[in-house]
Enzyme design. Sequence first.
Site, short mmCIF file in Angstrom:
data_model
loop_
_atom_site.label_atom_id
_atom_site.label_comp_id
_atom_site.label_asym_id
_atom_site.label_seq_id
_atom_site.Cartn_x
_atom_site.Cartn_y
_atom_site.Cartn_z
CG HIS A 1 -1.70 1.30 1.37
ND1 HIS A 1 -2.70 1.64 0.50
CD2 HIS A 1 -1.59 2.32 2.26
CE1 HIS A 1 -3.20 2.83 0.85
NE2 HIS A 1 -2.54 3.26 1.91
CG HIS B 1 -7.51 3.35 -6.10
ND1 HIS B 1 -7.97 2.98 -4.85
CD2 HIS B 1 -6.18 3.09 -6.09
CE1 HIS B 1 -6.98 2.52 -4.12
NE2 HIS B 1 -5.87 2.57 -4.85
CD GLU C 1 -4.47 -1.29 -6.83
OE1 GLU C 1 -4.21 -1.90 -5.77
OE2 GLU C 1 -4.71 -0.07 -6.86
#
Length: 273
Positions: free
Chosen positions: A60, A115, A133
């Site tokens: 992250h 996102h 992702e």
Amino acid sequence: MKIYVSCDMEGATGVVRWEQVSADKADYAFGCAMQRHDLLAVVEAAFEFGATEILVNDSHARMINLDVRQLPKGVTVVSGAGKPLSMVEAVEGADRAFFVAYHAMAGTARAVLDHTMSGDAFEVTLDGIAVGETGFNAAVAGHFGVPVGLVTGDEALCREARALLGDELVVCSVKEGLGRQAARVLTPEVTAQKLRTAVREALQGGKTPRPFRAGSPCQVGLTVLNSAQGDAVDNLPGTVRHSGRTFSFRAGDVVEGYRWFRAALALAGTVGR
């Protein structure tokens, strides 16, 4: 059995707002605590149900969210940003990959903090299929022959992952999105048990996930937010511009495509949204 864990934060128990995942905000401590909570539940269960080695990639933002002093013996951590393969650095050689505290792709309805890598990606495709992702990272893992066995996050992310990676994938939802920054959340005690059960199913439930593979060569598509960002992306060699905001890149393999995508986003990020 060697388990590789790519650990994000937006999909962790109780996390619903950007302030909780941003290092410059007071609520970031909560995000870190919940990321660690979900990771520990997964790691402890993995050791219990057959893992002999666990490598965790802090995935992250700045990628220095996990405090190694708070992780159990036997866990190795890949920490810090600038890793060539980012969220899936050092995945090669693992028997299974687990994606923990992940989130849905950009533009997903009722998905918490949706996102794709950054807020500058409007849409990303891999061989013509929209991916977030989860999908892109799974394809890189698949390039090295590593299947994804478990994905955890919110309900929207679980639907996305199962639709792309198939029924042999085990998913675990720790919350249900009501909007981009709102969710129906469960307590840590409940999600810890859910995560433990999911790990047991992934490792002892007879699941045989296959590596998710992109083409070789493969085609990566990227749409950014505005044409000024597009002007920046257009500087990358090999890039084909289809409109003010939309690009494609033909890569020899998915690793090359992943690195182009990350470079394109970095350039887009130099221009205001």
